[in-house]
Design a protein around this motif. Sequence first.
Motif, PDB file in Angstrom:
ATOM      1  N   UNK A  57       8.494  16.935  10.849  1.00  0.00           N
ATOM      2  CA  UNK A  57       9.850  16.404  10.631  1.00  0.00           C
ATOM      3  C   UNK A  57       9.838  14.967  10.134  1.00  0.00           C
ATOM      4  N   UNK A  58       8.915  14.146  10.683  1.00  0.00           N
ATOM      5  CA  UNK A  58       8.877  12.733  10.289  1.00  0.00           C
ATOM      6  C   UNK A  58       8.401  12.592   8.837  1.00  0.00           C
ATOM      7  N   UNK A  59       7.472  13.448   8.432  1.00  0.00           N
ATOM      8  CA  UNK A  59       6.975  13.392   7.047  1.00  0.00           C
ATOM      9  C   UNK A  59       8.110  13.749   6.082  1.00  0.00           C
ATOM     10  N   UNK A  82      -9.101   3.746   2.991  1.00  0.00           N
ATOM     11  CA  UNK A  82      -8.693   3.365   1.651  1.00  0.00           C
ATOM     12  C   UNK A  82      -9.794   3.518   0.602  1.00  0.00           C
ATOM     13  N   UNK A  83     -11.045   3.199   1.004  1.00  0.00           N
ATOM     14  CA  UNK A  83     -12.160   3.192   0.054  1.00  0.00           C
ATOM     15  C   UNK A  83     -12.645   4.597  -0.294  1.00  0.00           C
ATOM     16  N   UNK A  84     -12.497   5.526   0.644  1.00  0.00           N
ATOM     17  CA  UNK A  84     -13.118   6.838   0.457  1.00  0.00           C
ATOM     18  C   UNK A  84     -12.113   7.970   0.304  1.00  0.00           C
ATOM     19  N   UNK A  85     -10.836   7.662   0.356  1.00  0.00           N
ATOM     20  CA  UNK A  85      -9.832   8.741   0.393  1.00  0.00           C
ATOM     21  C   UNK A  85      -8.701   8.501  -0.602  1.00  0.00           C
ATOM     22  N   UNK A  86      -8.207   9.605  -1.126  1.00  0.00           N
ATOM     23  CA  UNK A  86      -7.023   9.558  -1.984  1.00  0.00           C
ATOM     24  C   UNK A  86      -6.043  10.598  -1.425  1.00  0.00           C
ATOM     25  N   UNK A  87      -4.803  10.201  -1.258  1.00  0.00           N
ATOM     26  CA  UNK A  87      -3.801  11.150  -0.745  1.00  0.00           C
ATOM     27  C   UNK A  87      -2.599  11.184  -1.675  1.00  0.00           C
ATOM     28  N   UNK A  88      -2.127  12.388  -1.907  1.00  0.00           N
ATOM     29  CA  UNK A  88      -0.949  12.536  -2.769  1.00  0.00           C
ATOM     30  C   UNK A  88       0.027  13.495  -2.080  1.00  0.00           C
ATOM     31  N   UNK A  89       1.275  13.080  -2.009  1.00  0.00           N
ATOM     32  CA  UNK A  89       2.293  13.911  -1.361  1.00  0.00           C
ATOM     33  C   UNK A  89       3.446  14.108  -2.325  1.00  0.00           C
ATOM     34  N   UNK A  90       3.850  15.347  -2.519  1.00  0.00           N
ATOM     35  CA  UNK A  90       5.005  15.576  -3.395  1.00  0.00           C
ATOM     36  C   UNK A  90       5.948  16.622  -2.801  1.00  0.00           C
ATOM     37  N   UNK A  91       7.214  16.383  -3.006  1.00  0.00           N
ATOM     38  CA  UNK A  91       8.262  17.311  -2.561  1.00  0.00           C
ATOM     39  C   UNK A  91       9.348  17.277  -3.632  1.00  0.00           C
ATOM     40  N   UNK A  92       9.519  18.399  -4.308  1.00  0.00           N
ATOM     41  CA  UNK A  92      10.488  18.435  -5.403  1.00  0.00           C
ATOM     42  C   UNK A  92      10.113  17.415  -6.468  1.00  0.00           C
ATOM     43  N   UNK A  93      11.025  16.502  -6.750  1.00  0.00           N
ATOM     44  CA  UNK A  93      10.741  15.503  -7.798  1.00  0.00           C
ATOM     45  C   UNK A  93      10.128  14.225  -7.222  1.00  0.00           C
ATOM     46  N   UNK A  94      10.078  14.107  -5.897  1.00  0.00           N
ATOM     47  CA  UNK A  94       9.491  12.906  -5.278  1.00  0.00           C
ATOM     48  C   UNK A  94       7.978  13.054  -5.176  1.00  0.00           C
ATOM     49  N   UNK A  95       7.264  12.002  -5.530  1.00  0.00           N
ATOM     50  CA  UNK A  95       5.801  12.031  -5.438  1.00  0.00           C
ATOM     51  C   UNK A  95       5.284  10.668  -4.993  1.00  0.00           C
ATOM     52  N   UNK A  96       4.335  10.682  -4.053  1.00  0.00           N
ATOM     53  CA  UNK A  96       3.762   9.446  -3.517  1.00  0.00           C
ATOM     54  C   UNK A  96       2.253   9.597  -3.451  1.00  0.00           C
ATOM     55  N   UNK A  97       1.528   8.535  -3.781  1.00  0.00           N
ATOM     56  CA  UNK A  97       0.070   8.612  -3.665  1.00  0.00           C
ATOM     57  C   UNK A  97      -0.490   7.269  -3.254  1.00  0.00           C
ATOM     58  N   UNK A  98      -1.655   7.320  -2.615  1.00  0.00           N
ATOM     59  CA  UNK A  98      -2.293   6.090  -2.167  1.00  0.00           C
ATOM     60  C   UNK A  98      -3.793   6.328  -2.035  1.00  0.00           C
ATOM     61  N   UNK A  99      -4.577   5.266  -2.160  1.00  0.00           N
ATOM     62  CA  UNK A  99      -6.028   5.368  -2.007  1.00  0.00           C
ATOM     63  C   UNK A  99      -6.739   5.319  -3.346  1.00  0.00           C
ATOM     64  N   UNK A 100      -8.026   5.727  -3.324  1.00  0.00           N
ATOM     65  CA  UNK A 100      -8.862   5.649  -4.529  1.00  0.00           C
ATOM     66  C   UNK A 100      -9.054   7.041  -5.124  1.00  0.00           C
ATOM     67  N   UNK A 101      -8.528   7.287  -6.336  1.00  0.00           N
ATOM     68  CA  UNK A 101      -8.698   8.644  -6.902  1.00  0.00           C
ATOM     69  C   UNK A 101     -10.067   8.864  -7.563  1.00  0.00           C
ATOM     70  N   UNK A 117      14.035  26.149  -0.416  1.00  0.00           N
ATOM     71  CA  UNK A 117      13.538  26.375  -1.777  1.00  0.00           C
ATOM     72  C   UNK A 117      12.658  25.226  -2.269  1.00  0.00           C
ATOM     73  N   UNK A 118      12.249  24.341  -1.365  1.00  0.00           N
ATOM     74  CA  UNK A 118      11.387  23.218  -1.749  1.00  0.00           C
ATOM     75  C   UNK A 118       9.952  23.441  -1.266  1.00  0.00           C
ATOM     76  N   UNK A 119       9.006  22.893  -2.016  1.00  0.00           N
ATOM     77  CA  UNK A 119       7.611  23.005  -1.602  1.00  0.00           C
ATOM     78  C   UNK A 119       7.011  21.616  -1.415  1.00  0.00           C
ATOM     79  N   UNK A 120       6.520  21.378  -0.209  1.00  0.00           N
ATOM     80  CA  UNK A 120       5.843  20.114   0.080  1.00  0.00           C
ATOM     81  C   UNK A 120       4.349  20.330  -0.158  1.00  0.00           C
ATOM     82  N   UNK A 121       3.734  19.472  -0.962  1.00  0.00           N
ATOM     83  CA  UNK A 121       2.293  19.595  -1.221  1.00  0.00           C
ATOM     84  C   UNK A 121       1.613  18.302  -0.797  1.00  0.00           C
ATOM     85  N   UNK A 122       0.627  18.438   0.089  1.00  0.00           N
ATOM     86  CA  UNK A 122      -0.157  17.270   0.507  1.00  0.00           C
ATOM     87  C   UNK A 122      -1.602  17.507   0.060  1.00  0.00           C
TER      88      UNK A 122
END
Lengths: 129, 266
Positions: A57-59, A82-101, A117-122
């Motif tokens: 719920x908080x996410x 931060x140095x070893x990880x990349x995270x990307x979160x998207x829901x509908x048209x919103x997208x957020x990412x952080x870390x080193x790709x 009808x929405x899909x959350x992808x982490x």
Amino acid sequence: MYKLFDKLTSCIVIIVMTTVILNNLYFYSLHDYREAEDNQKKAQKVLEEFLIGYKIPRILEAIEAGTMQELLERFLSANRLHESTYMKISLGTSSFSSGTPDLRNKGTATFNLFKADLELVIEVWVGER
Amino acid sequence: MINTSTTLVILFSFVLCSLYILSGQRQIVNYFESSSRIATLESKVHELEVNIVTQFLNLLDANTSSREIHQYMEVSRMLEETSLQLEYTRNRMKASVSAVCSKLQENQKAEARRLEEFPQYNGTKFMLKLAYEVSDGLGNEVHGEDEVLVDYSIDFDKLLAEIDSMKAYLENTIGETDFSNMTEEQIRNYVIGLSSRYVGECRVHFSQIHLDQQSLTICCRLLCSTSFQGALDSAKRKFTVYDELSLTFYQNSAESPHIQGLEDAS
């Protein structure tokens, strides 16, 4: 007769050399496989920690409120990822990412959540810089 | 000649050894690949469980948030057994799950695990019996059954019990009172005063207190409210359960007073 044997010996030496080189290449790729498998486990663990730490719920709420970027940064720095990880979160048209790709031997973990009808992808990538 | 043959044999042995090492390494790689695929499948099973729980919570949120006030029977129906199904395909991965969702009974032992991705509440506990199947499109598949517990922030049983308790209190107290020497105004004041003496969270709104020569009829609405947080968002909402009650007492009859709920009367 001797010439023939010399040629054969040369051929075999070449074959052996090639096999040894291939072997070494394979050894390195085996190392890469092991690293990638370890990183996949780490990525899965990071994903679990994120989901359990923040709860679904908080996410969803942070994405709707537009504060997910801040939450991601906080999570990665609190766990020193931060140095070893990349995270990307998207829901509908919103997208957020952080870390080193840009990571070597990366292991990945993906989580798909369907809410109405929405899909959350982490997505989580873990590897070496 | 001997030297050349010996060299040949040694070199041939080297080749054979190299081939063995290569095949051994290939097997190790296969092991890594298959263990990685199995780990992915297992994580997808967990993903499916989280998804079906989300679907169930979404359904509960939709039911509880559709209106602020809900009828007693409507809430009872929310607690009845429900079936849910979910199927999806991502890349080559196919996943499907079906669930039978029911309220955890008091006598049922809560041995099933909770999914830690969802917050825990002291409201109502539901049990989801799952049957899942996941295949990765590469010949690996996992199928099985599981049970998970789900918490919802509203304590539905407590709200319904409050209304039942108020109903029983009014029925018993009014039923045992002798109204023969009271005027209609006195009866009205007495009945209204009864509800304020009740210790509980239930409120009563009287819509009709009617007295004629043979009978006393009391119609009222019993309401019980709580505030709650949606399961998939943090918005605070109000949830109210109500029930209509109609009590009729035949004063000149030797029989016991006839008490009836509105649902029965209709």
